[in-house]
Design a protein around this motif. Structure first.
Motif, PDB file in Angstrom:
ATOM      1  N   ALA A 294       0.861  -1.198   0.000  1.00  0.00           N
ATOM      2  CA  ALA A 294       0.000   0.000   0.000  1.00  0.00           C
ATOM      3  C   ALA A 294       0.886   1.234   0.000  1.00  0.00           C
ATOM      4  O   ALA A 294       1.233   1.781   1.046  1.00  0.00           O
ATOM      5  N   TYR A 295       1.288   1.678  -1.186  1.00  0.00           N
ATOM      6  CA  TYR A 295       2.165   2.830  -1.298  1.00  0.00           C
ATOM      7  C   TYR A 295       1.428   4.101  -0.875  1.00  0.00           C
ATOM      8  O   TYR A 295       0.208   4.207  -0.992  1.00  0.00           O
ATOM      9  N   THR A 296       2.187   5.081  -0.393  1.00  0.00           N
ATOM     10  CA  THR A 296       1.593   6.299   0.152  1.00  0.00           C
ATOM     11  C   THR A 296       1.986   7.516  -0.669  1.00  0.00           C
ATOM     12  O   THR A 296       2.929   7.484  -1.464  1.00  0.00           O
ATOM     13  N   GLU A 297       1.265   8.611  -0.452  1.00  0.00           N
ATOM     14  CA  GLU A 297       1.613   9.874  -1.103  1.00  0.00           C
ATOM     15  C   GLU A 297       3.001  10.335  -0.685  1.00  0.00           C
ATOM     16  O   GLU A 297       3.719  10.959  -1.464  1.00  0.00           O
ATOM     17  N   GLN A 298       3.392  10.032   0.556  1.00  0.00           N
ATOM     18  CA  GLN A 298       4.738  10.399   1.007  1.00  0.00           C
ATOM     19  C   GLN A 298       5.799   9.629   0.225  1.00  0.00           C
ATOM     20  O   GLN A 298       6.835  10.183  -0.135  1.00  0.00           O
ATOM     21  N   ASP A 299       5.526   8.341  -0.047  1.00  0.00           N
ATOM     22  CA  ASP A 299       6.448   7.559  -0.870  1.00  0.00           C
ATOM     23  C   ASP A 299       6.634   8.218  -2.234  1.00  0.00           C
ATOM     24  O   ASP A 299       7.759   8.365  -2.732  1.00  0.00           O
ATOM     25  N   LEU A 300       5.511   8.592  -2.834  1.00  0.00           N
ATOM     26  CA  LEU A 300       5.552   9.201  -4.157  1.00  0.00           C
ATOM     27  C   LEU A 300       6.305  10.528  -4.140  1.00  0.00           C
ATOM     28  O   LEU A 300       7.155  10.795  -4.996  1.00  0.00           O
ATOM     29  N   ALA A 301       5.992  11.385  -3.157  1.00  0.00           N
ATOM     30  CA  ALA A 301       6.637  12.702  -3.069  1.00  0.00           C
ATOM     31  C   ALA A 301       8.142  12.561  -2.885  1.00  0.00           C
ATOM     32  O   ALA A 301       8.934  13.292  -3.486  1.00  0.00           O
ATOM     33  N   ARG A 302       8.547  11.614  -2.064  1.00  0.00           N
ATOM     34  CA  ARG A 302       9.978  11.402  -1.804  1.00  0.00           C
ATOM     35  C   ARG A 302      10.696  10.966  -3.081  1.00  0.00           C
ATOM     36  O   ARG A 302      11.779  11.459  -3.410  1.00  0.00           O
ATOM     37  N   ALA A 303      10.088  10.029  -3.814  1.00  0.00           N
ATOM     38  CA  ALA A 303      10.715   9.530  -5.039  1.00  0.00           C
ATOM     39  C   ALA A 303      10.778  10.617  -6.101  1.00  0.00           C
ATOM     40  O   ALA A 303      11.797  10.777  -6.793  1.00  0.00           O
ATOM     41  N   LYS A 304       9.703  11.384  -6.244  1.00  0.00           N
ATOM     42  CA  LYS A 304       9.693  12.459  -7.231  1.00  0.00           C
ATOM     43  C   LYS A 304      10.766  13.495  -6.911  1.00  0.00           C
ATOM     44  O   LYS A 304      11.458  14.001  -7.804  1.00  0.00           O
ATOM     45  N   ALA A 305      10.927  13.824  -5.618  1.00  0.00           N
ATOM     46  CA  ALA A 305      11.952  14.799  -5.230  1.00  0.00           C
ATOM     47  C   ALA A 305      13.337  14.308  -5.617  1.00  0.00           C
ATOM     48  O   ALA A 305      14.175  15.067  -6.119  1.00  0.00           O
ATOM     49  N   LYS A 306      13.611  13.021  -5.398  1.00  0.00           N
ATOM     50  CA  LYS A 306      14.924  12.470  -5.739  1.00  0.00           C
ATOM     51  C   LYS A 306      15.158  12.516  -7.248  1.00  0.00           C
ATOM     52  O   LYS A 306      16.226  12.941  -7.715  1.00  0.00           O
ATOM     53  N   LEU A 307      14.165  12.080  -8.025  1.00  0.00           N
ATOM     54  CA  LEU A 307      14.325  12.061  -9.478  1.00  0.00           C
ATOM     55  C   LEU A 307      14.438  13.469 -10.058  1.00  0.00           C
ATOM     56  O   LEU A 307      15.262  13.729 -10.945  1.00  0.00           O
ATOM     57  N   LEU A 308      13.627  14.379  -9.552  1.00  0.00           N
ATOM     58  CA  LEU A 308      13.674  15.753 -10.066  1.00  0.00           C
ATOM     59  C   LEU A 308      14.972  16.445  -9.679  1.00  0.00           C
ATOM     60  O   LEU A 308      15.469  17.307 -10.419  1.00  0.00           O
TER      61      LEU A 308
ATOM     62  N   THR B 101      21.463  17.584 -13.679  1.00  0.00           N
ATOM     63  CA  THR B 101      21.932  17.322 -15.042  1.00  0.00           C
ATOM     64  C   THR B 101      21.687  18.522 -15.936  1.00  0.00           C
ATOM     65  O   THR B 101      22.556  18.928 -16.720  1.00  0.00           O
ATOM     66  N   LYS B 102      20.523  19.138 -15.804  1.00  0.00           N
ATOM     67  CA  LYS B 102      20.172  20.287 -16.631  1.00  0.00           C
ATOM     68  C   LYS B 102      21.152  21.435 -16.444  1.00  0.00           C
ATOM     69  O   LYS B 102      21.482  22.149 -17.389  1.00  0.00           O
ATOM     70  N   ASN B 103      21.649  21.590 -15.223  1.00  0.00           N
ATOM     71  CA  ASN B 103      22.491  22.735 -14.910  1.00  0.00           C
ATOM     72  C   ASN B 103      23.984  22.449 -15.024  1.00  0.00           C
ATOM     73  O   ASN B 103      24.798  23.206 -14.536  1.00  0.00           O
ATOM     74  N   ASN B 104      24.336  21.325 -15.623  1.00  0.00           N
ATOM     75  CA  ASN B 104      25.726  21.040 -15.978  1.00  0.00           C
ATOM     76  C   ASN B 104      25.759  20.795 -17.480  1.00  0.00           C
ATOM     77  O   ASN B 104      25.535  19.688 -17.950  1.00  0.00           O
ATOM     78  N   THR B 105      26.005  21.853 -18.246  1.00  0.00           N
ATOM     79  CA  THR B 105      25.814  21.805 -19.692  1.00  0.00           C
ATOM     80  C   THR B 105      26.687  20.746 -20.358  1.00  0.00           C
ATOM     81  O   THR B 105      26.232  20.034 -21.262  1.00  0.00           O
ATOM     82  N   ILE B 106      27.940  20.632 -19.948  1.00  0.00           N
ATOM     83  CA  ILE B 106      28.835  19.650 -20.579  1.00  0.00           C
ATOM     84  C   ILE B 106      28.310  18.242 -20.348  1.00  0.00           C
ATOM     85  O   ILE B 106      28.206  17.436 -21.277  1.00  0.00           O
ATOM     86  N   ASN B 107      27.956  17.935 -19.087  1.00  0.00           N
ATOM     87  CA  ASN B 107      27.426  16.603 -18.786  1.00  0.00           C
ATOM     88  C   ASN B 107      26.093  16.367 -19.483  1.00  0.00           C
ATOM     89  O   ASN B 107      25.783  15.244 -19.904  1.00  0.00           O
ATOM     90  N   LYS B 108      25.279  17.411 -19.575  1.00  0.00           N
ATOM     91  CA  LYS B 108      23.984  17.275 -20.247  1.00  0.00           C
ATOM     92  C   LYS B 108      24.185  16.908 -21.715  1.00  0.00           C
ATOM     93  O   LYS B 108      23.480  16.042 -22.248  1.00  0.00           O
ATOM     94  N   ALA B 109      25.150  17.548 -22.360  1.00  0.00           N
ATOM     95  CA  ALA B 109      25.412  17.275 -23.773  1.00  0.00           C
ATOM     96  C   ALA B 109      25.863  15.835 -23.983  1.00  0.00           C
ATOM     97  O   ALA B 109      25.452  15.174 -24.945  1.00  0.00           O
ATOM     98  N   ILE B 110      26.708  15.349 -23.079  1.00  0.00           N
ATOM     99  CA  ILE B 110      27.152  13.954 -23.179  1.00  0.00           C
ATOM    100  C   ILE B 110      26.013  13.021 -22.778  1.00  0.00           C
ATOM    101  O   ILE B 110      25.825  11.954 -23.357  1.00  0.00           O
ATOM    102  N   GLY B 111      25.221  13.446 -21.787  1.00  0.00           N
ATOM    103  CA  GLY B 111      24.084  12.643 -21.347  1.00  0.00           C
ATOM    104  C   GLY B 111      23.013  12.483 -22.409  1.00  0.00           C
ATOM    105  O   GLY B 111      22.246  11.509 -22.381  1.00  0.00           O
TER     106      GLY B 111
END
Length: 910
Positions: free
Chosen positions: A365-379, A385-395
């Protein structure tokens, strides 16, 4: 047809410089601008992406071909990867590519995976480098020589790389699970390929593969960092537009993996102490919206300390550690779980326990807190990545291979839109036992099978066609890569307790802030025998405080897109902080709370010891770990009570087991403090506000026991060649060292640095050792040398390393010794001197464009009083060196009669 043949003749016979004038130029056509990624196209089918970032002082050129191991046929396994190596050899127009990359300095590499191959070069930003990189990539797109003589040497290098991977139990097991999971699709084949195919392929066969896939209509060119956009487009027009679109149709691959109809099992029996359980589930392609949901579910299941699998398996010490991932791929991939099992646990029982826990995924039974925590980590990961242009280009390499760069934005949008229903849906859809590979066949009735969704190119095109993305963000201000500019933007200060700090005002993309702090702790008496205690103290610091749990600390840092890392090294307690301008004050408050109020829970200590020892147990039969450990013990024979003593791997395991919570608490309360510390903060910061935050964080953090630097002892080395047998290991390693007296102020330092550049560390695989062992003879995948010359003492060393097939042990030894002997006897050449002076200067300039270099230079100044001007001064000295000075330095400090060498591998193999 006649016109086409004439064009092709012109392209393959004219020099690269004249190539641009062979045909009418075509200006790249603007397609769209999505959040700062500007897309262009050519009529020959080539795509161009520009990611300008004036805050950078470097630029990257990254060319991506939509070809990887997925596209290999019968007898071709490993061909894409082998071809990646071959394209660093030579072209008809430019000749030796590695030599020219070496002369240019900077950083370059090529990589291959399931869906793509890429090549990139990172150089200091200037028009000459941009033009050369584009000219070179256009030339090797169609004019690679692919000589059989080069292939005869390179296949041994690739085979050695293959063998390095064969030494890693986790990598071998993952490869076998993927292979068993896929019945037909080529994702079941390792990208590095079949050793037999690698060894037997001939140059004409490889050329057919090259001519089919290395074409403009199968390529995406990415240019990122600081560059002149108009000139970039002009050079693209000049060098790539004349290349004709091939008449052949690629067609693409069309194999679809059928639904799995029963749980599969794989058993691998090899030498080693690692115990591992793993499992793979057929899942989704990167283009599928389910991919984002699966990524979030992986976080919910495995995160330390909140993950369900983590709590039920690691917290309870059933396994020592776990991780999971899903590859970024074009077709349906796998979700792969890895579990490290302590040596004293029953593997069969643990396997069944893991399967039982995995079976619960669909019912939790997953919770909204589980979802919020995972989204925060992924975002947070997306934002970084977005704010490191060289790595973003290679990525972008992986995203282009998975179907197109726009999918990265759709993935982010899918993460932002995730709901609890999405989490539950993918948990129930994919995590069925009959979709798992952990083989027996078990008949069953009314089986519900999982068939992954298939995405056509047309579907992906429809998904991305009208995508506009979010509003463009403000560009960061330019920052000149020079010592003078660093000095102009540096402010220094001292906190109330004596800690020194530096503030570098450099605007980073997204207003990112990075900081590295070094706290100098203890003395010889108080640190004796406490290396394990210190390491575990650092590892456990963020496991909870008097005000926050470990989970709360991690959750808040994820929400703030921030990270704090701790580690110890001798008398250095190191802290790395990554955050953003608006979050800096709060992140430093979290750091202050950790430093002042850490609690070191007993259960976390128990878990950490188990995790560390499981890793060390695996290292006990690893050639590289054994060689490194034994070389240190032979070259540095300190008594056990010294803080510089190197324990055996088993001693380290035993020491970890003896560590108590009381010892950690005493180490923390008595030895740790910032009064002898230093650190640098880099970003768009307000000096006064930042200084106040540092005072609040570190100003009252004072050690009870006074710091006193412990200097190493000089042990003269004498010639020794020692073998360590590691049965059933496919790869071997050679490591060596020679000690001598020198510090960085020594008058011979500059000459010895350049001598070592020529001998083993300079350029792009063009120094003498890699040129001989890798390029000419193909008997080592990686070989080189490096210097270790300190600032405040004179215990210095020259060191070398080589990775090799165990059967090549004697050949490798003979080759490196012969190259060193030649250098000592005959010296270097004037051409080598000139080439390495140039490449050294270019590398130094490239390094000044890297934020960590700037931080390290300031920290070096704060700790040792070394002027920032010394960075340029050393290069000035090197540029002024005469050949006789360099040759004399090498002869003075390097001697085959003083080198200790350790060889580790299965040398009983024939």
């Amino acid at each position: 047809m006649k016109k086409f043949l004439l064009s092709l003749t012109l392209m393959t016979t004219l020099s690269a410089g004249n190539l641009a004038y062979a045909q009418k130029h075509e200006a790249p056509k603007f397609v769209t601008n999505i959040e700062g990624t500007k897309e262009y196209s050519l009529s020959n089918g080539m795509k161009i992406l520009l990611l300008p970032d004036p805050s950078q002082s470097n630029m990257v050129v990254n060319i991506i071909y939509n070809v990887g191991s997925k596209d290999e046929g019968y007898g071709e396994k490993g061909m894409a990867h082998l071809l990646e190596h071959m394209l660093f050899k030579s072209t008809k127009n430019l000749g030796d590519i590695k030599k020219q990359l070496s002369d240019k300095g900077g950083a370059a590499n090529g990589t291959t995976w399931y869906d793509r191959t890429n090549y990139y070069e990172i150089f200091p930003s200037n028009d000459e480098n941009l033009k050369w990189a584009l000219m070179m990539e256009a030339d090797r797109m169609i004019n690679a020589t692919i000589l059989q003589s080069d292939l005869d040497k390179e296949f041994s290098v690739v085979r050695n790389e293959f063998e390095i991977g064969e030494n890693d139990p986790s990598g071998v097991l993952m490869e076998k699970v993927f292979s068993a999971a896929y019945l037909w699709h080529n994702y079941g084949n390792s990208t590095i390929g079949s050793k037999e195919d690698i060894e037997r392929v001939k140059a004409p066969v490889l050329r057919k593969f090259y001519e089919k896939y290395y074409q403009p209509d199968n390529a995406t060119l990415v240019i990122a960092g600081k560059f002149d956009e108009a000139n970039a487009l002009k050079y693209v027009s000049e060098y790539f537009a004349p290349l004709p679109k091939p008449t052949r149709e690629l067609g693409g691959t069309y194999t679809v993996e059928p639904a799995q109809d029963g749980e599969k099992f794989v058993e691998v029996r090899r030498s080693g102490d690692s115990k591992i359980v793993s499992a793979g589930y057929h899942a989704a392609a990167y283009a599928d919206k389910d991919y984002a949901a699966l990524d979030a579910l992986i976080e919910v299941l495995t995160a330390d300390p909140s993950g369900y699998l983590y709590k039920n398996l690691v917290e309870t010490q059933k396994v020592s550690s776990l991780w999971a991932y899903s590859p970024t791929v074009r077709d349906a991939g796998l979700v792969y779980f890895h579990f490290d099992v302590p040596k004293d646990k029953d593997l069969e029982a643990t396997k069944n326990l893991v399967r039982s826990e995995l079976d619960k995924i669909a019912t939790i039974a997953y919770t909204e807190q589980d979802l919020a925590r995972a989204k925060a980590k992924l975002l947070k990961q997306i934002e970084n990545t977005k704010n490191n242009t060289i790595n973003k280009a290679i990525g972008y390499t992986e995203i282009v291979g998975a179907g197109g760069y726009k999918l990265a934005f759709l993935y982010r949008d899918n993460v932002e839109k995730l709901s609890l229903a999405d989490l539950n849906r993918v948990a129930q859809k994919y995590f069925k036992s009959n979709n798992r590979t952990v083989g027996i066949f078990i008949p069953s009735k009314d089986e519900q099978r999982v068939k992954p969704a298939e995405f056509s190119n047309e579907q992906i095109a429809a998904l991305t066609k009208d995508y506009k993305g979010k509003a463009l963000e403000k560009e960061a201000a330019p920052f000149e890569a020079s010592i003078a500019n660093l000095k102009n933007n540096l402010k220094e200060g001292v906190l109330s307790n004596g800690m020194k700090y530096g503030l570098v005002n450099k605007e980073l993309k997204g207003e990112k802030i990075i900081a590295n702090f070094k706290l100098l702790i203890g003395n010889e008496k108080e640190l004796a025998g406490k290396s394990s205690v210190g390491a575990l103290t650092a590892a456990l610091l963020s496991s909870g405080t008097k005000t926050k749990t470990k989970e709360q600390i991690q959750d808040r840092l994820d929400q703030l897109n921030s990270s704090i890392y701790f580690r110890t090294s001798g008398q250095n307690f190191l802290i790395n902080v990554s955050t953003y301008k608006n979050n800096f004050a709060e992140v430093m408050d979290i750091l202050q709370d950790i430093l002042a109020n850490a609690t070191f829970p007993q259960n976390e200590l128990t878990k950490m010891i188990a995790e560390n020892n499981t890793y060390l147990e695996a290292q006990q039969k690893d050639p590289q770990a054994i060689a490194s450990n034994e070389l240190q013990r032979l070259a540095n024979p300190y008594p056990k009570e010294s803080i510089f003593y190197t324990p055996t791997l088993q001693e380290e395991i035993d020491n970890n087991k003896k560590v108590t919570r009381d010892q950690i608490t005493a180490f923390y309360q008595n030895l740790m403090g910032a009064n002898d510390g230093l650190g640098t903060v880099l970003g768009s910061i307000d000096a006064k506000t930042t200084a106040n935050s540092l005072e609040k964080t570190f100003g009252k953090f004072t050690a009870k026991i006074k710091y006193s630097e412990v200097k190493p002892t000089y042990f003269e080395t004498k010639k020794l060649d020692k073998n360590f047998i590691t049965p059933d290991k496919e790869n071997a390693v050679a490591l060596g060292t020679e000690k001598f007296r020198m510090d960085q102020k020594h008058p011979d330092y500059a000459a010895l640095v350049l001598a070592n550049e020529i001998l083993g560390s300079g350029g792009f695989l063009s120094a003498r050792l890699p040129m001989r062992l890798r390029e000419k003879e193909g008997i080592s995948y990686g070989v080189g040398s490096y210097l270790s010359v300190p600032v405040t003492n004179d215990v210095a060393s020259w060191n070398y390393y080589a990775f090799l097939n165990p059967t090549k042990r004697d050949a490798v030894e003979a080759a490196w010794k012969e190259e060193v002997s030649k250098a000592l006897k005959d010296g270097f050449t004037a051409q080598e001197l000139a080439d390495n002076k140039k490449s050294y200067a270019n590398v130094q300039q490239t390094n000044l464009g890297m934020d960590n270099t700037l931080i390290n230079l300031v920290n070096k100044k704060l700790q040792y009083g070394v002027s920032l001007d010394e960075y340029d001064a050393l290069n000035t000295k090197i540029q002024a060196l005469k050949l006789e000075e360099v040759n004399a330095a090498l002869k003075k400090y390097l001697s085959l009669d003083k080198i200790i060498s350790v060889y580790a591998g299965d040398f009983n193999k024939k």
